[in-house]
Every structure is written in structure tokens, then in C-alpha cells.
Design a protein around this motif. Sequence first.
Motif, PDB file in Angstrom:
ATOM      1  N   ASP A 289     -27.032   8.021  10.483  1.00 18.35           N
ATOM      2  CA  ASP A 289     -28.106   8.738   9.802  1.00 18.35           C
ATOM      3  C   ASP A 289     -28.093  10.231  10.109  1.00 18.35           C
ATOM      4  O   ASP A 289     -28.908  10.987   9.577  1.00 18.35           O
ATOM      5  CB  ASP A 289     -29.470   8.148  10.163  1.00 18.35           C
ATOM      6  N   GLY A 290     -27.179  10.668  10.978  1.00 17.27           N
ATOM      7  CA  GLY A 290     -27.052  12.081  11.287  1.00 17.27           C
ATOM      8  C   GLY A 290     -28.107  12.631  12.216  1.00 17.27           C
ATOM      9  O   GLY A 290     -28.159  13.845  12.447  1.00 17.27           O
ATOM     10  N   ARG A 291     -28.928  11.770  12.808  1.00 21.11           N
ATOM     11  CA  ARG A 291     -30.033  12.251  13.639  1.00 21.11           C
ATOM     12  C   ARG A 291     -29.622  12.545  15.074  1.00 21.11           C
ATOM     13  O   ARG A 291     -30.322  13.252  15.789  1.00 21.11           O
ATOM     14  CB  ARG A 291     -31.173  11.229  13.621  1.00 21.11           C
ATOM     15  N   GLN A 292     -28.496  11.991  15.508  1.00 23.60           N
ATOM     16  CA  GLN A 292     -28.044  12.208  16.877  1.00 23.60           C
ATOM     17  C   GLN A 292     -26.561  12.544  16.909  1.00 23.60           C
ATOM     18  O   GLN A 292     -25.786  12.087  16.074  1.00 23.60           O
ATOM     19  CB  GLN A 292     -28.282  10.968  17.737  1.00 23.60           C
ATOM     20  N   ALA A 293     -26.193  13.330  17.931  1.00 28.64           N
ATOM     21  CA  ALA A 293     -24.788  13.567  18.259  1.00 28.64           C
ATOM     22  C   ALA A 293     -24.549  13.033  19.661  1.00 28.64           C
ATOM     23  O   ALA A 293     -25.335  13.302  20.574  1.00 28.64           O
ATOM     24  CB  ALA A 293     -24.460  15.052  18.198  1.00 28.64           C
ATOM     25  N   TRP A 294     -23.487  12.243  19.834  1.00 27.36           N
ATOM     26  CA  TRP A 294     -23.099  11.719  21.140  1.00 27.36           C
ATOM     27  C   TRP A 294     -21.881  12.507  21.602  1.00 27.36           C
ATOM     28  O   TRP A 294     -20.878  12.582  20.897  1.00 27.36           O
ATOM     29  CB  TRP A 294     -22.776  10.231  21.046  1.00 27.36           C
ATOM     30  N   VAL A 295     -21.977  13.092  22.801  1.00 28.26           N
ATOM     31  CA  VAL A 295     -20.945  14.002  23.295  1.00 28.26           C
ATOM     32  C   VAL A 295     -20.475  13.536  24.671  1.00 28.26           C
ATOM     33  O   VAL A 295     -21.291  13.355  25.581  1.00 28.26           O
ATOM     34  CB  VAL A 295     -21.478  15.446  23.396  1.00 28.26           C
TER      35      VAL A 295
END
Length: 222
Positions: free
Chosen positions: A119-125
Motif C-alpha cells: 500500500d506504500g505506507r511503509q518502507a522497510w530498510v
Amino acid sequence: MTNEGASRIDRVSVRSGRVRRAIPLKTNPHDLAISPGGNRAWVTLDGTDDIAIVNLLRKRVRRYLSTGKSPHDVLFAPGGRRVWVTDWRGSVHAFSRKGELLTSINRGVALHHLVFTRDGRQAWVTDGGGDQVLIISTRSLRVVAAKSIKGSPHHVALTPNGRRVVVADHDRGNCGRVRCCHSSASEDDTGRPSTPRGLGRTVIRSKVLADQRIVAVASERE
């Protein structure tokens, strides 16, 4: 694709495997992200502080953009309006698609790879130097959670259904699996990360295949 040894990016025919077009860059290209429209590429340059923005239609570099640090991974956010860049000095940079720096998030040690939730709400890095995975809200541009990962988290992949994130452990040769949710990062159903062992090599990249049961792993010999 990036051709680090030749300091260029290559357009390769899928059918023949031959290079159809080469665009020279000033130094070693590492990672590459192509805009949703297919007319522009962002390329991180290894060993420098620069990113090359390439016009793929005119087949030339449009401009070089300095992050002031050591850029590594680059990825367009869903929708293509923002570009995210990680660096080896522990920061994530969010740019507009025109190259304007929107913010820099300094919460890691040596950030490597990133992936966005469906959904584009989070980025995991992944943070290989800090033994953790950072979860960043793409709306507030703030870290909302940090998941501790033993070893050296390197690459990260999202399952097609968006429910799991698979993290490759560079040092131990394992893959860890954690549940993906909007408000926080929780552990797997067992209450602890699932870490299949026995790969016996240094894991550098992982990819979850379409059936969601198989993880394709690229590794290098120790």
C-alpha cells in the motif's frame, strides 16, 4: 543494468542477451531504479557521494546529484513521485522525482536495502551495521519501529501477498521472516523470527517467488 567495472549502464536485449545501448557514467554505478514511465533512471555511484539521473530517451546523463554521503540502494516509491536512497553512513534520503531533497532520516549505522509495503505506507530498510530493520512511515517520513535482527541484515523482500518480509542475513547465511503490518513490525506467528539455516554461504540477496512458498537466494562463497 549497471556495469560497475565499465562505469556505465547497459540496455540489454532479453531475447539475445546482447548489449543494445551503453550510457557512460563518471564512475562505478551500483544500483539503478527506473521511473514508472520508463524515461528516467536514478543510479547510485559506488565510492562517491553522487547519484546520476539519466534521461533514457536521450541516452545521456541529465545531472549528477550529491547526497553528501555514500549512496547505495535506490528505489522509486509507489506512484513514482518520490525516490528513496540509502547510504552506508546510516541515512535514508527522500527526494522528489525532480531531484529536490525532501528529508534525510539519520537513524541507522550502515543502511543497505529497502522495500515498500504494497500500500506504500511503509518502507522497510535493512541496517547491516546496526543489526536491525527500520520501518519508516512514508507519510510522516519518520521511523515508527525498529526490528532487531541478529547477524547482518542485508537484502529484504516482500511476499506477493504483502504479509511477510524476508530478510537475508549476510554474515550467517540465513533468511529471517517477520510479519508485515501497518502500525508496527511484529514477529512471526511463532513469537520469534523464523530463520532457516544451512545455506552455508554469505547471503547477499533474496527474492520471494510468486507462489509465496519459495525464497530464491543469491549467495557468495565465504
